[in-house]
Design a protein around this motif. Structure first.
Motif, short mmCIF file in Angstrom:
data_model
loop_
_atom_site.label_atom_id
_atom_site.label_comp_id
_atom_site.label_asym_id
_atom_site.label_seq_id
_atom_site.Cartn_x
_atom_site.Cartn_y
_atom_site.Cartn_z
N ILE A 1 -5.12 10.04 12.78
CA ILE A 1 -6.07 10.62 11.83
C ILE A 1 -6.40 9.64 10.72
O ILE A 1 -7.54 9.47 10.34
CB ILE A 1 -5.51 11.93 11.24
N ASN A 2 -5.39 8.98 10.20
CA ASN A 2 -5.59 8.14 9.02
C ASN A 2 -5.41 6.65 9.32
O ASN A 2 -5.03 5.89 8.46
CB ASN A 2 -4.62 8.56 7.92
N ARG A 3 -5.69 6.27 10.52
CA ARG A 3 -5.54 4.87 10.89
C ARG A 3 -6.45 3.99 10.03
O ARG A 3 -6.07 2.91 9.62
CB ARG A 3 -5.88 4.67 12.37
N GLY A 4 -7.64 4.47 9.73
CA GLY A 4 -8.57 3.71 8.89
C GLY A 4 -8.04 3.51 7.50
O GLY A 4 -8.22 2.46 6.90
N ILE A 5 -7.34 4.51 6.97
CA ILE A 5 -6.77 4.38 5.63
C ILE A 5 -5.66 3.35 5.64
O ILE A 5 -5.58 2.50 4.76
CB ILE A 5 -6.24 5.75 5.13
N LEU A 6 -4.80 3.39 6.66
CA LEU A 6 -3.74 2.41 6.74
C LEU A 6 -4.29 1.01 6.87
O LEU A 6 -3.82 0.09 6.23
CB LEU A 6 -2.82 2.71 7.93
N MET A 7 -5.31 0.86 7.70
CA MET A 7 -5.90 -0.46 7.86
C MET A 7 -6.55 -0.92 6.56
O MET A 7 -6.43 -2.08 6.18
CB MET A 7 -6.93 -0.44 8.99
N ALA A 8 -7.23 -0.02 5.88
CA ALA A 8 -7.88 -0.39 4.64
C ALA A 8 -6.85 -0.78 3.60
O ALA A 8 -7.02 -1.74 2.85
CB ALA A 8 -8.74 0.76 4.13
N LEU A 9 -5.75 -0.03 3.53
CA LEU A 9 -4.71 -0.34 2.56
C LEU A 9 -4.02 -1.64 2.91
O LEU A 9 -3.70 -2.44 2.04
CB LEU A 9 -3.70 0.80 2.47
N SER A 10 -3.77 -1.88 4.19
CA SER A 10 -3.10 -3.12 4.55
C SER A 10 -4.01 -4.31 4.34
O SER A 10 -3.56 -5.41 4.08
CB SER A 10 -2.61 -3.06 6.00
N ALA A 11 -5.32 -4.13 4.46
CA ALA A 11 -6.26 -5.23 4.26
C ALA A 11 -6.38 -5.59 2.79
O ALA A 11 -6.72 -6.72 2.45
CB ALA A 11 -7.63 -4.88 4.82
N THR A 12 -6.15 -4.63 1.88
CA THR A 12 -6.31 -4.91 0.47
C THR A 12 -5.02 -5.31 -0.20
O THR A 12 -5.02 -5.68 -1.35
CB THR A 12 -6.88 -3.67 -0.26
N GLY A 13 -3.93 -5.26 0.51
CA GLY A 13 -2.64 -5.57 -0.10
C GLY A 13 -2.46 -7.05 -0.31
O GLY A 13 -3.31 -7.88 0.01
N SER A 14 -1.32 -7.39 -0.92
CA SER A 14 -1.06 -8.80 -1.19
C SER A 14 -0.64 -9.50 0.09
O SER A 14 -0.29 -8.88 1.07
CB SER A 14 0.04 -8.92 -2.25
N GLY A 15 -0.64 -10.77 0.06
CA GLY A 15 -0.31 -11.58 1.22
C GLY A 15 -1.18 -12.81 1.20
O GLY A 15 -1.90 -13.05 0.25
N LYS A 16 -1.13 -13.55 2.25
CA LYS A 16 -1.92 -14.77 2.31
C LYS A 16 -3.40 -14.42 2.27
O LYS A 16 -3.89 -13.66 3.08
CB LYS A 16 -1.60 -15.55 3.57
N GLY A 17 -4.11 -14.94 1.32
CA GLY A 17 -5.53 -14.68 1.18
C GLY A 17 -5.84 -13.45 0.36
O GLY A 17 -6.96 -13.21 0.00
N GLY A 18 -4.85 -12.63 0.04
CA GLY A 18 -5.08 -11.47 -0.81
C GLY A 18 -5.96 -10.42 -0.18
O GLY A 18 -6.45 -9.55 -0.87
N GLY A 19 -6.18 -10.49 1.12
CA GLY A 19 -6.98 -9.47 1.79
C GLY A 19 -8.47 -9.65 1.61
O GLY A 19 -9.24 -8.83 2.07
N LEU A 20 -8.90 -10.68 0.94
CA LEU A 20 -10.33 -10.91 0.74
C LEU A 20 -10.85 -11.85 1.81
O LEU A 20 -10.20 -12.83 2.16
CB LEU A 20 -10.59 -11.54 -0.63
N LEU A 21 -12.00 -11.55 2.32
CA LEU A 21 -12.64 -12.41 3.31
C LEU A 21 -13.42 -13.48 2.59
O LEU A 21 -14.01 -13.24 1.55
CB LEU A 21 -13.56 -11.60 4.22
N GLU A 22 -13.45 -14.66 3.17
CA GLU A 22 -14.24 -15.73 2.60
C GLU A 22 -15.70 -15.49 2.93
O GLU A 22 -16.04 -14.93 3.95
CB GLU A 22 -13.79 -17.08 3.14
#
Length: 158
Positions: A33-54
């Motif tokens: 149900i909430n796979r999109g939310i998990l993906m969105a949250l994991s994409a915006t979290g910290s890590g290499k690149g900070g989740g931002l696309l170039e």
């Protein structure tokens, strides 16, 4: 990488997302149900690149000039042309072989000798089959070095 623990999602070491039990997007309803939310949250979290696309690099071309991609595509899709070497009574055989090896990429000594011999005995020889743009360039380089050459479409004919 973020993890979900007992209905909480760790966004970073200092942040935790804890939905309320009445929230429509509560994670206990199943991961589908909430796979999109998990993906969105994991994409915006910290890590290499900070989740931002170039930002994508867009190749800008000047009017009347094609991009390198368009040139490669047109060469692959354009009909093939033959570069033809004609015999002449002016150039020595050794010189013809040297020019062929200098002008045609990947030309070996054996191939250059065979092409020169065929042109000498038969009056002409096919040097290479390639795109029209490349054929015109090779023909002009052969002519620039004093050899007689021409191009013709490779489709049809003998």
């Amino acid at each position: 990488m973020e993890t979900a623990i007992c209905g909480r999602i760790a966004l970073s070491p200092n942040q935790v997302f804890s939905p309320k039990s009445g929230d429509r997007h509560f994670l206990s309803r199943g991961p589908w149900i909430n796979r999109g939310i998990l993906m969105a949250l994991s994409a915006t979290g910290s890590g290499k690149g900070g989740g931002l696309l170039e930002r994508p690099v867009i190749e800008k071309t000047t009017p009347g000039r094609e991009s390198e991609f368009d040139l490669r595509k047109s060469r692959k899709t354009s009909p093939p042309y033959r570069v033809i070497l004609h015999n002449d009574n002016y150039n020595k055989r050794e010189y013809v072989v040297q020019v062929l090896m200098k002008v045609i990429p990947g030309m070996t000594l054996d191939n250059a000798v065979n092409i020169m011999q065929e042109a000498h005995y038969n009056g002409l020889s096919v040097v290479i089959i390639c795109s029209q743009a490349d054929a015109e360039e090779h023909c002009m380089q052969l002519r620039g070095n004093g050899l007689l050459s021409s191009i013709e479409p490779a489709s049809g004919g003998c």
